[in-house]
Design a protein around this motif. Structure first.
Motif, PDB file in Angstrom:
ATOM      1  N   HIS A  15      -1.437   7.857  -5.847  1.00  0.00           N
ATOM      2  CA  HIS A  15      -1.230   7.195  -4.555  1.00  0.00           C
ATOM      3  C   HIS A  15      -1.057   5.693  -4.803  1.00  0.00           C
ATOM      4  CE1 HIS A  15      -2.144   5.582  -0.572  1.00  0.00           C
ATOM      5  NE2 HIS A  15      -1.787   6.781  -0.114  1.00  0.00           N
ATOM      6  N   PRO A  16      -0.156   5.044  -4.070  1.00  0.00           N
ATOM      7  CA  PRO A  16       0.077   3.613  -4.290  1.00  0.00           C
ATOM      8  C   PRO A  16      -1.178   2.748  -4.214  1.00  0.00           C
ATOM      9  CG  PRO A  16       1.812   4.508  -2.934  1.00  0.00           C
ATOM     10  CD  PRO A  16       0.783   5.598  -3.097  1.00  0.00           C
ATOM     11  N   ASP A  74      12.926  -6.817  -3.799  1.00  0.00           N
ATOM     12  CA  ASP A  74      11.905  -6.309  -4.726  1.00  0.00           C
ATOM     13  C   ASP A  74      10.509  -6.727  -4.283  1.00  0.00           C
ATOM     14  OD1 ASP A  74      13.406  -4.817  -6.588  1.00  0.00           O
ATOM     15  OD2 ASP A  74      14.053  -6.661  -7.566  1.00  0.00           O
ATOM     16  N   ASP A  77       9.743  -4.556  -1.300  1.00  0.00           N
ATOM     17  CA  ASP A  77       9.586  -3.159  -1.695  1.00  0.00           C
ATOM     18  C   ASP A  77       8.198  -2.908  -2.277  1.00  0.00           C
ATOM     19  OD1 ASP A  77      10.774  -0.444  -2.340  1.00  0.00           O
ATOM     20  OD2 ASP A  77      10.258  -1.140  -4.354  1.00  0.00           O
ATOM     21  N   LEU A  78       7.743  -3.800  -3.135  1.00  0.00           N
ATOM     22  CA  LEU A  78       6.425  -3.637  -3.737  1.00  0.00           C
ATOM     23  C   LEU A  78       5.334  -3.720  -2.670  1.00  0.00           C
ATOM     24  CD1 LEU A  78       4.778  -3.265  -6.303  1.00  0.00           C
ATOM     25  CD2 LEU A  78       4.884  -5.736  -6.646  1.00  0.00           C
ATOM     26  N   GLY A  81       5.510  -0.608  -0.305  1.00  0.00           N
ATOM     27  CA  GLY A  81       5.098   0.613  -0.982  1.00  0.00           C
ATOM     28  C   GLY A  81       3.587   0.729  -1.079  1.00  0.00           C
ATOM     29  N   GLY A  85       1.951   3.168   1.518  1.00  0.00           N
ATOM     30  CA  GLY A  85       1.869   4.325   0.634  1.00  0.00           C
ATOM     31  C   GLY A  85       0.874   5.306   1.079  1.00  0.00           C
TER      32      GLY A  85
END
Length: 85
Positions: A15-16, A74, A77-78, A81, A85
């Motif tokens: 899991h993130p 980017d 996105d990080l 997420g 997540g």
């Protein structure tokens, strides 16, 4: 930790948030793109994440001299997420 057939070559899928906790503790390295660009994860919680990037004109600029949109993507996105997540 959950393992899927598509992830077998890469190892277990986690899991993130668990990944984030392991990165922050030093147990796992940051994501390769984060290392490449110099993105730092500061904190994460349910529905929120804080990332940091010290923009470098020599490394992160587009041909017009401003921050490249891919770097912004980017970064987002990080954060998304881990937050979602």
């Amino acid at each position: 930790i959950e393992t899927t057939a598509s992830a077998d070559a890469r190892g277990p899928v986690i899991h993130p948030r668990e990944w984030f906790a392991r990165v922050m503790s030093g147990e796992l390295p940051p994501a390769p793109v984060a290392r490449l660009l110099g993105i730092r994860m500061i904190r994460a919680g349910d529905g929120e994440a804080v990332t940091e990037l010290q923009a470098d004109p020599q490394a992160h600029a587009n041909p017009m001299g401003t921050l490249h949109g891919g770097v912004v993507c980017d970064l987002a996105d990080l954060a998304m997420g881990v937050a979602l997540g």
